[in-house]
Design an enzyme around this catalytic site. Sequence first.
Site, PDB file in Angstrom:
ATOM      1  N   LYS A   1       0.870  -1.179   0.000  1.00  0.00           N
ATOM      2  CA  LYS A   1       0.000   0.000   0.000  1.00  0.00           C
ATOM      3  C   LYS A   1       0.906   1.228   0.000  1.00  0.00           C
ATOM      4  O   LYS A   1       1.629   1.479   0.966  1.00  0.00           O
ATOM      5  CB  LYS A   1      -0.894   0.005   1.222  1.00  0.00           C
TER       6      LYS A   1
ATOM      7  N   LYS B   1      -2.114  -1.458  -4.048  1.00  0.00           N
ATOM      8  CA  LYS B   1      -2.940  -0.255  -4.073  1.00  0.00           C
ATOM      9  C   LYS B   1      -2.090   1.003  -3.984  1.00  0.00           C
ATOM     10  O   LYS B   1      -1.142   0.994  -3.197  1.00  0.00           O
ATOM     11  CB  LYS B   1      -3.888  -0.362  -2.895  1.00  0.00           C
TER      12      LYS B   1
HETATM   13  C1  PBG Z   1      -7.486   3.302   5.419  1.00  0.00           C
HETATM   14  C2  PBG Z   1      -7.729   3.218   3.962  1.00  0.00           C
HETATM   15  C3  PBG Z   1      -7.536   4.195   2.991  1.00  0.00           C
HETATM   16  C4  PBG Z   1      -8.004   3.654   1.803  1.00  0.00           C
HETATM   17  C5  PBG Z   1      -8.432   2.364   2.086  1.00  0.00           C
HETATM   18  N1  PBG Z   1      -8.235   2.104   3.415  1.00  0.00           N
HETATM   19  C6  PBG Z   1      -7.060   5.587   3.099  1.00  0.00           C
HETATM   20  C7  PBG Z   1      -5.683   5.876   3.467  1.00  0.00           C
HETATM   21  O1  PBG Z   1      -4.839   5.000   3.653  1.00  0.00           O
HETATM   22  O2  PBG Z   1      -5.415   7.064   3.629  1.00  0.00           O
HETATM   23  C8  PBG Z   1      -8.067   4.366   0.499  1.00  0.00           C
HETATM   24  C9  PBG Z   1      -9.123   3.884  -0.439  1.00  0.00           C
HETATM   25  C10 PBG Z   1      -9.439   4.837  -1.545  1.00  0.00           C
HETATM   26  O3  PBG Z   1      -8.798   5.882  -1.721  1.00  0.00           O
HETATM   27  O4  PBG Z   1     -10.391   4.536  -2.285  1.00  0.00           O
HETATM   28  N2  PBG Z   1      -6.201   3.211   5.847  1.00  0.00           N
END
Ligand code: PBG
Length: 340
Positions: free
Chosen positions: A201, A263
């Site tokens: 991520k 992601k």
């Molecule tokens: C929580 C999380 C996030 C997303 C999914 N889980 C936001 C982040 O990490 O700031 C992002 C999903 C999206 O942008 O559609 N940690």
Amino acid sequence: MNSFNFKYPDHRPRRIRGNAVLREMLRETRFSAEQLMMPYFVRAGRNIKEPIASMPGQYRFSPDALLKELDTLASSGVRSILLFGLPETKDEKASASYSSKSVIVQAVKAIKKRFPEIAVTTDVCLCAYTNHGHCGLLSADGYIKNDASLGVLAKMALAHAEAGVDMLSPSDMMDGRIQAIRSQLDGKGFEELPLMSYSAKYSSSFYGPFRDAAHSAPAQSEGLKRPAPKDRKGYQMDFSNREEALREIALDIQEGTDIILIKPVLAYLDILREAKNTFCFPTAAYIVSGEYAMVKAAAQKGWVNEKESVLEILTSVFRAGADLVITYHAKEAAIWGGSK
Ligand code: PBG
């Protein structure tokens, strides 16, 4: 040249391309509704369907309103959803995250009762539940307390498991959380409950609309000796790094994840392909809020065709190696009929 050293004769690709039926027969990448997962934001209340300004077509639903929405989702053929909760209270310990009465627990119970055939996955992360908006707990001098966060994440996972969820999706990026969650679940009789972990991520500007939707942007918190950063670069990955992604994925697999997740996707298709080739493991990709918003905004201005561009993007993500894709366009993409 191919791997068995055969030199292809000169040929005319147009012989096939010129015929629509043959072209379609030889299409290499296809996907169908069963491979799509639809995310939803759930908030407290009754009969609420609140539009999210930065994500046109997406809403924050109260649990009862979400049930109505799921009627239409079911008719599109999509059978899998991912739930994010917006708690009524936030505090420094993220207490609402593991409450057995949280809005997510209520929603999971209601959905599983009414739609047992829908596979319900819940997000496991603290950012929407902490008053500072970070994905883990913070020390008084503004640092993430990685190991202390693991117990809270494991309790959150257990609360969702007890509510009857079908899969859990840890998105926090704390080190060691897959093992911590796995051992908590296994100790309570949930050995069969799968985990889909955000393994690679990246810290990304494409999460902007989501933080607006989930009220989860990292903010400076009062009462700290040193202000906490307003970004997640201390625990999410640097987008310059490829090898680090492979190490993160390897760790999650070792710790017991069932599906790895990459992601965002569009700027990371190389990572997705390499992860699939390297690990031969069930692999998910998340087309995130900013990626959705870009297509929506351009389509609303008439600058791109929404249907065509969504199907092109989705096909490219499957082509790069995804087994399943999480996308806010899941319902439309299923209705539009895959990669035609
Ligand atoms: C929580 C999380 C996030 C997303 C999914 N889980 C936001 C982040 O990490 O700031 C992002 C999903 C999206 O942008 O559609 N940690």
